[in-house]
Design a protein around this motif. Structure first.
Motif, PDB file in Angstrom:
ATOM      1  N   MET A  14       8.397  12.403   1.402  1.00 41.33           N
ATOM      2  CA  MET A  14       7.625  11.370   2.082  1.00 41.33           C
ATOM      3  C   MET A  14       6.268  11.276   1.389  1.00 41.33           C
ATOM      4  O   MET A  14       5.756  12.254   0.859  1.00 41.33           O
ATOM      5  CB  MET A  14       7.424  11.736   3.552  1.00 41.33           C
ATOM      6  CG  MET A  14       8.688  11.612   4.371  1.00 41.33           C
ATOM      7  SD  MET A  14       8.354  11.957   6.075  1.00 41.33           S
ATOM      8  CE  MET A  14       9.975  11.680   6.776  1.00 41.33           C
ATOM      9  N   GLY A  15       5.692  10.082   1.400  1.00 43.83           N
ATOM     10  CA  GLY A  15       4.404   9.893   0.732  1.00 43.83           C
ATOM     11  C   GLY A  15       3.251  10.278   1.639  1.00 43.83           C
ATOM     12  O   GLY A  15       3.356  10.192   2.860  1.00 43.83           O
ATOM     13  N   VAL A  16       2.145  10.691   1.037  1.00 45.02           N
ATOM     14  CA  VAL A  16       0.938  10.989   1.812  1.00 45.02           C
ATOM     15  C   VAL A  16      -0.183  10.120   1.263  1.00 45.02           C
ATOM     16  O   VAL A  16      -0.519  10.199   0.082  1.00 45.02           O
ATOM     17  CB  VAL A  16       0.553  12.477   1.704  1.00 45.02           C
ATOM     18  CG1 VAL A  16      -0.673  12.761   2.550  1.00 45.02           C
ATOM     19  CG2 VAL A  16       1.705  13.356   2.128  1.00 45.02           C
ATOM     20  N   ILE A  17      -0.722   9.249   2.108  1.00 45.59           N
ATOM     21  CA  ILE A  17      -1.752   8.325   1.633  1.00 45.59           C
ATOM     22  C   ILE A  17      -2.990   8.391   2.524  1.00 45.59           C
ATOM     23  O   ILE A  17      -2.946   8.948   3.619  1.00 45.59           O
ATOM     24  CB  ILE A  17      -1.230   6.876   1.588  1.00 45.59           C
ATOM     25  CG1 ILE A  17      -0.871   6.389   2.988  1.00 45.59           C
ATOM     26  CG2 ILE A  17      -0.044   6.741   0.671  1.00 45.59           C
ATOM     27  CD1 ILE A  17      -0.526   4.926   3.057  1.00 45.59           C
ATOM     28  N   THR A  18      -4.068   7.832   2.033  1.00 41.98           N
ATOM     29  CA  THR A  18      -5.272   7.681   2.839  1.00 41.98           C
ATOM     30  C   THR A  18      -5.698   6.230   2.679  1.00 41.98           C
ATOM     31  O   THR A  18      -5.044   5.466   1.962  1.00 41.98           O
ATOM     32  CB  THR A  18      -6.418   8.575   2.338  1.00 41.98           C
ATOM     33  OG1 THR A  18      -6.868   8.044   1.095  1.00 41.98           O
ATOM     34  CG2 THR A  18      -5.950  10.002   2.130  1.00 41.98           C
ATOM     35  N   THR A  19      -6.788   5.854   3.323  1.00 45.79           N
ATOM     36  CA  THR A  19      -7.234   4.473   3.194  1.00 45.79           C
ATOM     37  C   THR A  19      -7.783   4.207   1.803  1.00 45.79           C
ATOM     38  O   THR A  19      -7.970   3.084   1.405  1.00 45.79           O
ATOM     39  CB  THR A  19      -8.324   4.162   4.233  1.00 45.79           C
ATOM     40  OG1 THR A  19      -9.234   5.241   4.240  1.00 45.79           O
ATOM     41  CG2 THR A  19      -7.720   3.964   5.586  1.00 45.79           C
ATOM     42  N   ARG A  20      -8.070   5.283   1.053  1.00 41.88           N
ATOM     43  CA  ARG A  20      -8.688   5.112  -0.261  1.00 41.88           C
ATOM     44  C   ARG A  20      -7.773   5.465  -1.414  1.00 41.88           C
ATOM     45  O   ARG A  20      -8.207   5.518  -2.553  1.00 41.88           O
ATOM     46  CB  ARG A  20      -9.925   5.999  -0.358  1.00 41.88           C
ATOM     47  CG  ARG A  20     -11.082   5.416   0.358  1.00 41.88           C
ATOM     48  CD  ARG A  20     -12.031   6.480   0.819  1.00 41.88           C
ATOM     49  NE  ARG A  20     -13.093   5.839   1.563  1.00 41.88           N
ATOM     50  CZ  ARG A  20     -14.181   5.362   0.983  1.00 41.88           C
ATOM     51  NH1 ARG A  20     -14.355   5.499  -0.292  1.00 41.88           N
ATOM     52  NH2 ARG A  20     -15.094   4.759   1.698  1.00 41.88           N
TER      53      ARG A  20
ATOM     54  N   ALA B  52      -9.135  14.853   4.312  1.00 41.94           N
ATOM     55  CA  ALA B  52      -9.103  15.429   5.667  1.00 41.94           C
ATOM     56  C   ALA B  52      -8.031  14.752   6.522  1.00 41.94           C
ATOM     57  O   ALA B  52      -7.049  15.376   6.900  1.00 41.94           O
ATOM     58  CB  ALA B  52     -10.465  15.325   6.319  1.00 41.94           C
ATOM     59  N   GLU B  53      -8.220  13.476   6.835  1.00 41.11           N
ATOM     60  CA  GLU B  53      -7.227  12.769   7.635  1.00 41.11           C
ATOM     61  C   GLU B  53      -6.340  11.952   6.700  1.00 41.11           C
ATOM     62  O   GLU B  53      -6.836  11.212   5.866  1.00 41.11           O
ATOM     63  CB  GLU B  53      -7.912  11.831   8.640  1.00 41.11           C
ATOM     64  CG  GLU B  53      -8.733  12.541   9.682  1.00 41.11           C
ATOM     65  CD  GLU B  53      -7.879  13.295  10.697  1.00 41.11           C
ATOM     66  OE1 GLU B  53      -6.663  13.002  10.797  1.00 41.11           O
ATOM     67  OE2 GLU B  53      -8.411  14.191  11.371  1.00 41.11           O
ATOM     68  N   VAL B  54      -5.024  12.085   6.841  1.00 45.08           N
ATOM     69  CA  VAL B  54      -4.121  11.351   5.960  1.00 45.08           C
ATOM     70  C   VAL B  54      -3.014  10.678   6.773  1.00 45.08           C
ATOM     71  O   VAL B  54      -2.839  10.973   7.953  1.00 45.08           O
ATOM     72  CB  VAL B  54      -3.470  12.285   4.914  1.00 45.08           C
ATOM     73  CG1 VAL B  54      -4.492  12.834   3.955  1.00 45.08           C
ATOM     74  CG2 VAL B  54      -2.708  13.399   5.596  1.00 45.08           C
ATOM     75  N   TYR B  55      -2.311   9.776   6.134  1.00 39.01           N
ATOM     76  CA  TYR B  55      -1.160   9.138   6.756  1.00 39.01           C
ATOM     77  C   TYR B  55       0.081   9.523   5.976  1.00 39.01           C
ATOM     78  O   TYR B  55       0.069   9.560   4.749  1.00 39.01           O
ATOM     79  CB  TYR B  55      -1.318   7.618   6.753  1.00 39.01           C
ATOM     80  CG  TYR B  55      -2.538   7.158   7.485  1.00 39.01           C
ATOM     81  CD1 TYR B  55      -2.548   7.108   8.876  1.00 39.01           C
ATOM     82  CD2 TYR B  55      -3.691   6.818   6.800  1.00 39.01           C
ATOM     83  CE1 TYR B  55      -3.684   6.723   9.560  1.00 39.01           C
ATOM     84  CE2 TYR B  55      -4.831   6.438   7.464  1.00 39.01           C
ATOM     85  CZ  TYR B  55      -4.825   6.386   8.855  1.00 39.01           C
ATOM     86  OH  TYR B  55      -5.944   6.027   9.527  1.00 39.01           O
ATOM     87  N   ILE B  56       1.146   9.806   6.709  1.00 35.73           N
ATOM     88  CA  ILE B  56       2.403  10.113   6.049  1.00 35.73           C
ATOM     89  C   ILE B  56       3.276   8.880   6.163  1.00 35.73           C
ATOM     90  O   ILE B  56       3.499   8.359   7.260  1.00 35.73           O
ATOM     91  CB  ILE B  56       3.079  11.314   6.701  1.00 35.73           C
ATOM     92  CG1 ILE B  56       2.212  12.543   6.468  1.00 35.73           C
ATOM     93  CG2 ILE B  56       4.456  11.538   6.120  1.00 35.73           C
ATOM     94  CD1 ILE B  56       2.387  13.562   7.506  1.00 35.73           C
ATOM     95  N   VAL B  57       3.729   8.389   5.029  1.00 32.02           N
ATOM     96  CA  VAL B  57       4.505   7.164   5.039  1.00 32.02           C
ATOM     97  C   VAL B  57       5.947   7.482   4.651  1.00 32.02           C
ATOM     98  O   VAL B  57       6.198   8.173   3.675  1.00 32.02           O
ATOM     99  CB  VAL B  57       3.867   6.099   4.110  1.00 32.02           C
ATOM    100  CG1 VAL B  57       3.580   6.647   2.743  1.00 32.02           C
ATOM    101  CG2 VAL B  57       4.747   4.874   4.002  1.00 32.02           C
ATOM    102  N   SER B  58       6.873   7.028   5.481  1.00 33.40           N
ATOM    103  CA  SER B  58       8.279   7.225   5.117  1.00 33.40           C
ATOM    104  C   SER B  58       8.946   5.871   4.929  1.00 33.40           C
ATOM    105  O   SER B  58       8.748   4.948   5.717  1.00 33.40           O
ATOM    106  CB  SER B  58       8.999   8.052   6.178  1.00 33.40           C
ATOM    107  OG  SER B  58       8.695   7.577   7.460  1.00 33.40           O
TER     108      SER B  58
END
Lengths: 173, 277
Positions: B137-143, B253-259
């Motif tokens: 799964m991908g791990v993204i942030t707003t940046r 610090a805070e990330v989003y996991i995208v599936s």
């Protein structure tokens, strides 16, 4: 008085946590990540049994690996370093007499000898560590830079550690 | 036979060294099977706990900056809310149909351990299998893109950072859609290199680089950074551009996991056409 074994156990925990919680997170530069936990292998008693030296180094390395997601590269380099340790002690300090220092310390070995002894072993440890980390031969210059820079930095920290622990291990068992 | 045992016993130091070293190298070389060897990583119960406690203490120090980032993101999301737009076409009506299929699903997580100063960097997240997180799964942030999940335990997971030897990402130049391949070459953790840009393309300093849609892991158009320099390397015929990464990996610090919910279907289909893919 606290027993020597307990002191070593305490030092083991302190060094592993210092390494994974502090030193791995302090950013000193893109290449710098000193591996101060090797101080534990350096400061083990001179007359320690060979098999115990290897096993404890393996466990030490694997503990750091578990926290660093680095598979077993720290375990491999620590075992290699432990394997070289008796030979390096003979090289820098000659044959230690029975009434000689029990633990490698600055007062027992002399500051110069300690630095020389640490530098050789740290360099051997780091050479294997950073080559195993990248596991390929391109980017050779970058890997060599990492080895040399980090060996220097680790040595500074390790010497500070020896100085701080001078009283902790000095008294005879 | 007895002589053999005596020989091994006499040289036990050497043989034990060989044994332990072989064991360690074997564990390291089993990297290809990383998913199976998750006993010795920061996603297990003990190491995960330790990092959670350390992160709880450390996170107070960055609260102000985190709040600022969240506020920025809220503003961005508020701007996309439907209520902001006037309805211009009154004839429009909504019908439940199959026009839209959900492709990506997002979850948020917290980074509880991270590094940038090694050649192969990893990070640990505070969510795992129990929260639906799994490998690839991908791990993204707003940046920008943080990395990729490689292994997950019950409540923690470990991600390979973009700052890793083996991390290659298909990216494109936003203005003209030219595709290239992004890789971190070590050293400065604020810069990566985009290779295979055809030499007839006109590049400008400041051109935005985003993810291409060719990855089955990351959605298209996620910000990566801006081009600051480019050259044709010796022995190559394509441009290699230096990309200033928008994401500061040291402050992750805070990330989003995208599936990607359609990933398996796509891979299955592609695998049936191109064998070995």
């Amino acid at each position: 008085m606290i027993g020597l074994r307990f002191r070593y156990a305490l030092l083991f925990l302190v060094l592993v946590f210092l390494q994974v919680l502090v030193l791995n997170n302090v950013l000193l530069g893109s290449y710098l990540n000193p591996q101060v936990y090797v101080l534990f292998i350096l400061i083990l008693p001179v007359a320690i049994k060979g098999w115990f030296l290897l096993l404890i180094s393996f466990v030490l390395g694997l503990s750091v690996d578990a926290f660093s997601d680095s598979l077993a590269i720290h375990a491999a380099s620590s075992v290699f370093m432990a394997f070289c340790r008796p030979a390096v002690i003979r090289l820098v300090a000659g044959r230690i007499p029975d009434d000689g220092p029990l633990v490698p310390t600055i007062s027992g070995f002399g500051g110069f000898t300690i630095i020389f002894y640490s530098l050789i072993l740290i360099f051997l440890h780091h050479s294997l560590l950073f080559f195993l980390e990248i596991f390929r031969t391109d980017e050779l210059m970058q890997t060599l830079t990492r080895i040399v820079l980090n060996s220097g930095f680790t040595l500074v920290f390790v010497f500070l550690g020896f100085a701080l622990l001078e009283g902790f291990f000095r008294d005879r068992v | 036979m007895r002589n053999l045992f005596r020989f091994i016993y006499r040289h036990n130091f050497f043989f034990l060294f060989l044994l332990l070293e072989a064991l360690a190298i074997a564990l390291t070389a089993s990297y290809q099977h990383y998913h199976q060897s998750f006993f010795f990583n920061s996603a297990n119960i003990l190491t995960g706990r330790v990092y959670t406690v350390a992160d709880n203490l450390g996170s107070y120090l960055s609260l102000r900056q985190e709040n600022k980032l969240l506020a920025e993101e809220n503003t961005h999301l508020l701007n996309m809310v439907k209520d902001n737009f006037l309805i211009t076409d009154q004839d429009e009506f909504v019908k439940e149909d199959s026009l839209y299929r959900r492709r990506y699903h997002y979850m948020n997580a917290r980074v509880i351990n991270n590094s940038v100063n090694r050649r192969n960097n990893y990070f640990t997240l505070d969510k795992g299998r129990a929260q639906g997180i799994g490998p690839d799964m991908g791990v993204i942030t707003t940046r920008g893109i943080a990395g990729l999940i490689v292994t997950a335990s019950e409540n923690f997971s470990v991600g390979m950072s973009l700052l890793h030897t083996d991390f290659q990402l298909s990216v494109m130049i936003k203005k003209d859609g030219n595709i290239g391949s992004l890789r971190w070459e070590g050293g400065n953790y604020r810069q990566a290199h985009m290779s295979y840009i055809p030499p007839h393309i006109e590049l400008n300093r400041g051109d935005t680089v985003v993810t291409s849609g060719f990855s089955t892991i990351f959605p298209e158009g996620i910000l990566i950074g801006t081009i600051s320099d480019w050259e044709i390397r010796r022995g190559e015929t394509f441009y290699t551009a230096t990309v200033d990464l928008a994401l500061d990996y040291n402050t992750l610090a805070e990330v989003y996991i995208v599936s990607n919910l359609l990933r398996e279907e796509q891979q299955e289909l592609e695998g049936s056409v191109i064998p070995g893919n």
